[in-house]
Design an enzyme around this catalytic site. Structure first.
Site, PDB file in Angstrom:
ATOM      1  N   SER A 164       0.874  -1.235  -0.090  1.00 12.20           N
ATOM      2  CA  SER A 164       0.050  -0.075  -0.194  1.00 12.20           C
ATOM      3  C   SER A 164       0.778   1.167  -0.038  1.00 12.20           C
ATOM      4  CB  SER A 164      -1.072  -0.194   1.170  1.00 12.20           C
ATOM      5  OG  SER A 164      -1.545   1.419   1.463  1.00 12.20           O
ATOM      6  N   TYR A 190      -0.260  -0.046  10.644  1.00  7.07           N
ATOM      7  CA  TYR A 190      -0.554  -0.419   9.239  1.00  7.07           C
ATOM      8  C   TYR A 190       0.510  -0.194   8.100  1.00  7.07           C
ATOM      9  CZ  TYR A 190      -2.832  -0.706   4.711  1.00  7.07           C
ATOM     10  OH  TYR A 190      -3.468  -0.838   3.353  1.00  7.07           O
TER      11      TYR A 190
END
Length: 315
Positions: A164, A190
């Site tokens: 990501s 994350y």
């Protein structure tokens, strides 16, 4: 930090390309693929596109009932009957490690797609922060267990790591991956886990390219899927509407890395919108670019050792 400079990979595809468009004309009959987290969202569409090329596809999922429903839908839409479901719990290292010995024969494509985003503070029974455990450690255990099968493909086996642009939020903090000292922040956790995925692709390629195995990482784009269940269904909420992709568009870069002849022998790189991303030294606001620390070969080797040590300690 030394990063090799070689020509960037460019393709005819881009932001709006779909998985089906990327896979059009590619015949993978006789090839075998595994896609994790394929019971919904990007995983299902990635598996659908691979099945559409004639490949035998296994959906490695935590919820096998949902996996069976997805497999039935993929068979109906592609006409390919060779779509299977297998149980996999990435938060359980024993489940991930057991997947390898249970696999019979060669494996040509492994798509490490499953993941969690910005989850509340949670830890596995081993004491691992949940996002690092799921997004990285579980896939590390799975992929290393499947290394013999990937090698048995006889050259050209590919590992695809869904990362990501969130990796730009945080490098891997090697001295505190489990937030024992830092206050827990779901987005830092994350970001760290997604940086780990890119570093894994770098080191896996270095270690295994001689075996005919390469790995690349990617940013699929901003797509509304079950991944956003901890964020109200809209990710960070800061992505402009014009940058939101459909699920079919979001799966395109994964499918490109898994299937395109342009990626033959290519590994250790990071892609956005079906093209290799430029290296950046500051966080970007447009979902583009890969942080230099995420491609650092020294960091990649350190992460591999740390991952091995954590899994060994877990028994």
């Amino acid at each position: 930090m030394t990063i090799a400079t070689t020509p960037a990979v460019t393709t005819p595809f881009g932001f709006a390309s779909t998985a089906a468009e990327v896979a059009a004309g590619i015949d993978l009959t006789g090839r075998r693929a595994v896609v994790t987290g394929a019971s919904s969202g990007l995983g299902t569409e990635t598996a659908r596109a691979l099945a559409g090329t004639g490949a035998e596809v296994t959906l490695a999922v935590r919820d096998t009932d949902a996996g069976e429903a997805a497999a039935k839908d993929i068979v109906a839409s592609t006409g390919n009957p060779h779509v299977h479901v297998a149980p996999l719990d990435l938060t359980d290292p024993a489940s991930a490690a057991a997947f390898g010995p249970s696999w019979q024969g060669p494996l040509h494509i492994l798509v490490n797609n499953a993941g969690v985003m910005a989850s509340p503070e949670q830890y596995t029974r081993q004491g691992w922060e949940l996002q690092f455990a799921t997004n990285h450690l579980g896939h590390f255990a799975l992929t290393t267990a499947l290394h013999p099968a990937l090698t048995a493909a006889g050259g050209g086996a590919r590992i695809v790591v869904v990362s990501s642009s969130g990796h730009q939020i945080s490098p891997v903090v090697f001295d505190d991956v489990n937030f024992a000292f830092r206050p827990y922040d779901p987005w830092l956790a994350y970001g760290q886990s997604k940086t780990a995925g890119i570093l894994f692709a770098v080191e896996a390629t270095r270690r295994w390219q001689a075996d005919g195995v390469t790995a690349n990482a990617l940013m699929p784009g901003a797509i509304y899927t079950n991944l956003q269940r901890h964020t109200g269904g809209r990710g960070s909420g800061r992505v402009p509407a014009e940058l939101i992709k459909t699920v079919e568009q979001g799966a395109a870069t994964s499918v490109l890395l898994a299937t395109s002849p342009l990626l033959d022998g290519i590994g250790g790189r990071y892609f956005v919108d079906c093209n290799e991303a430029a290296t950046v030294d500051r966080r970007t606001g447009n979902l583009q670019g890969v942080a230099r620390y995420a491609l650092d070969p020294d960091g990649a080797r350190r992460l591999w050792t740390l991952s091995e040590d954590l899994l060994a300690a877990a028994g």
